[in-house]
Motif scaffolding. Structure first.
Motif, PDB file in Angstrom:
ATOM      1  N   ALA B  28       0.837  -1.197   0.000  1.00  0.00           N
ATOM      2  CA  ALA B  28       0.000   0.000   0.000  1.00  0.00           C
ATOM      3  C   ALA B  28       0.876   1.254   0.000  1.00  0.00           C
ATOM      4  CB  ALA B  28      -0.928  -0.004   1.213  1.00  0.00           C
ATOM      5  N   THR B  29       0.258   2.362  -0.345  1.00  0.00           N
ATOM      6  CA  THR B  29       0.985   3.612  -0.529  1.00  0.00           C
ATOM      7  C   THR B  29       1.826   3.999   0.683  1.00  0.00           C
ATOM      8  OG1 THR B  29      -0.772   4.412  -1.978  1.00  0.00           O
ATOM      9  CG2 THR B  29       0.723   6.070  -1.062  1.00  0.00           C
ATOM     10  N   ASN B  30       1.312   3.812   1.877  1.00  0.00           N
ATOM     11  CA  ASN B  30       2.012   4.256   3.083  1.00  0.00           C
ATOM     12  C   ASN B  30       2.856   3.167   3.744  1.00  0.00           C
ATOM     13  OD1 ASN B  30       0.952   6.862   2.935  1.00  0.00           O
ATOM     14  ND2 ASN B  30      -0.914   6.235   3.989  1.00  0.00           N
ATOM     15  N   ASP B  31       2.945   2.015   3.110  1.00  0.00           N
ATOM     16  CA  ASP B  31       3.706   0.900   3.698  1.00  0.00           C
ATOM     17  C   ASP B  31       5.209   1.124   3.571  1.00  0.00           C
ATOM     18  OD1 ASP B  31       1.516  -1.909   2.763  1.00  0.00           O
ATOM     19  OD2 ASP B  31       1.376  -0.401   4.357  1.00  0.00           O
ATOM     20  N   TYR B  32       5.923   0.729   4.618  1.00  0.00           N
ATOM     21  CA  TYR B  32       7.374   0.685   4.601  1.00  0.00           C
ATOM     22  C   TYR B  32       7.834  -0.769   4.526  1.00  0.00           C
ATOM     23  CZ  TYR B  32       8.207   5.605   5.628  1.00  0.00           C
ATOM     24  OH  TYR B  32       8.270   6.973   5.551  1.00  0.00           O
ATOM     25  N   ILE B  33       9.072  -0.946   4.087  1.00  0.00           N
ATOM     26  CA  ILE B  33       9.666  -2.282   3.953  1.00  0.00           C
ATOM     27  C   ILE B  33      10.797  -2.377   4.971  1.00  0.00           C
ATOM     28  CG2 ILE B  33      10.871  -3.861   2.429  1.00  0.00           C
ATOM     29  CD1 ILE B  33       9.554  -1.986   0.125  1.00  0.00           C
ATOM     30  N   THR B  34      10.721  -3.387   5.820  1.00  0.00           N
ATOM     31  CA  THR B  34      11.684  -3.530   6.918  1.00  0.00           C
ATOM     32  C   THR B  34      12.228  -4.948   6.941  1.00  0.00           C
ATOM     33  OG1 THR B  34      10.275  -1.991   8.180  1.00  0.00           O
ATOM     34  CG2 THR B  34      12.033  -3.103   9.381  1.00  0.00           C
TER      35      THR B  34
END
Lengths: 114, 111
Positions: B28-34
């Motif tokens: 999704a647009t506001n997702d970050y990848i960690t």
């Protein structure tokens, strides 16, 4: 570097007994979590806690489980009546609270239910 | 919550660069990848986080293409001590505090 500390590192208990696992999160962190990992399996989310209340919980976190932040520094997980299948590593984690700040984990408590 | 797919396991040799790719088609647009690393009997440890393009720190690099539907964790010149499980997590933790780990990638470094 500040770290999350968990005690005890290993706890052995008999089926049906209550156990309390203790955690001291990093002092300026605002979000707190418990996870468990059964040997050889993945890290499973149990519960998240913010502003002195549970924000999310998984289906694993049933009425036998409870969490508490009694004094502003400790964060505890209580299992009321342990079952054999509760044997696992239990990890506490905390994070700062800024947007998507990462989780910091403790080294876990190995719970063995006999 | 974006579903992630990673290889179950990988082998590599000391001194090599290792790239672990994670697919997250419904990011999704506001997702970050960690990304996290876990050694046996220890809690997961944060490695790196990104939103788009490339992020580098002293441990790893994270490459994220323009469509953000995948990401690649790059470990330069691995050593035996890099043998661990590596987890890719995708989400907006301001909106959803249920931070879920997948099965991860078991990386085995050979001498």
């Amino acid at each position: 570097e500040p770290e999350v500390t968990q005690t005890p590192s290993h706890q052995v208990t008999q089926m049906g007994q209550e156990v309390i696992l203790r955690c001291v999160p990093i002092s300026n962190h605002l979000y707190f979590y418990w996870y468990r990992q059964i040997l050889g399996q993945k890290v499973e989310f149990l519960v998240s806690f913010y502003n002195n209340e549970i924000s999310e919980k998984s289906e694993i976190f049933d009425d036998q489980f409870s969490v508490e932040r009694p004094d502003g520094s400790n964060f505890t997980l209580k299992i009321r009546s342990t079952k054999l299948e509760d044997s696992a590593m239990y990890f506490c984690a905390s994070r700062l609270g800024q947007k998507n700040s990462p989780l910091h984990f403790g080294n876990g408590t190995r719970l063995t239910v006999t | 919550l974006a579903k992630t797919t990673q290889p179950i396991s990988m082998d590599s040799y000391e001194g090599q660069e290792v790239n672990i790719t994670c697919s997250h088609n419904n990011i999704a647009t506001n997702d970050y990848i960690t990304w996290y690393q876990q050694f046996p009997s220890q809690g997961p440890r944060f490695i790196i986080q990104g939103y788009k393009t490339k992020v580098t720190n002293e441990v790893a690099s994270l490459f994220i293409p323009a469509d953000r539907k995948s990401s690649t964790l790059s470990l330069p010149r691995v050593s035996l001590s890099d043998t661990a499980v590596y987890y890719c997590l995708v989400g907006d933790w301001n909106r959803d505090d249920k931070i879920i780990f997948g099965k991860g990638t078991r990386l085995h470094i050979l001498p």
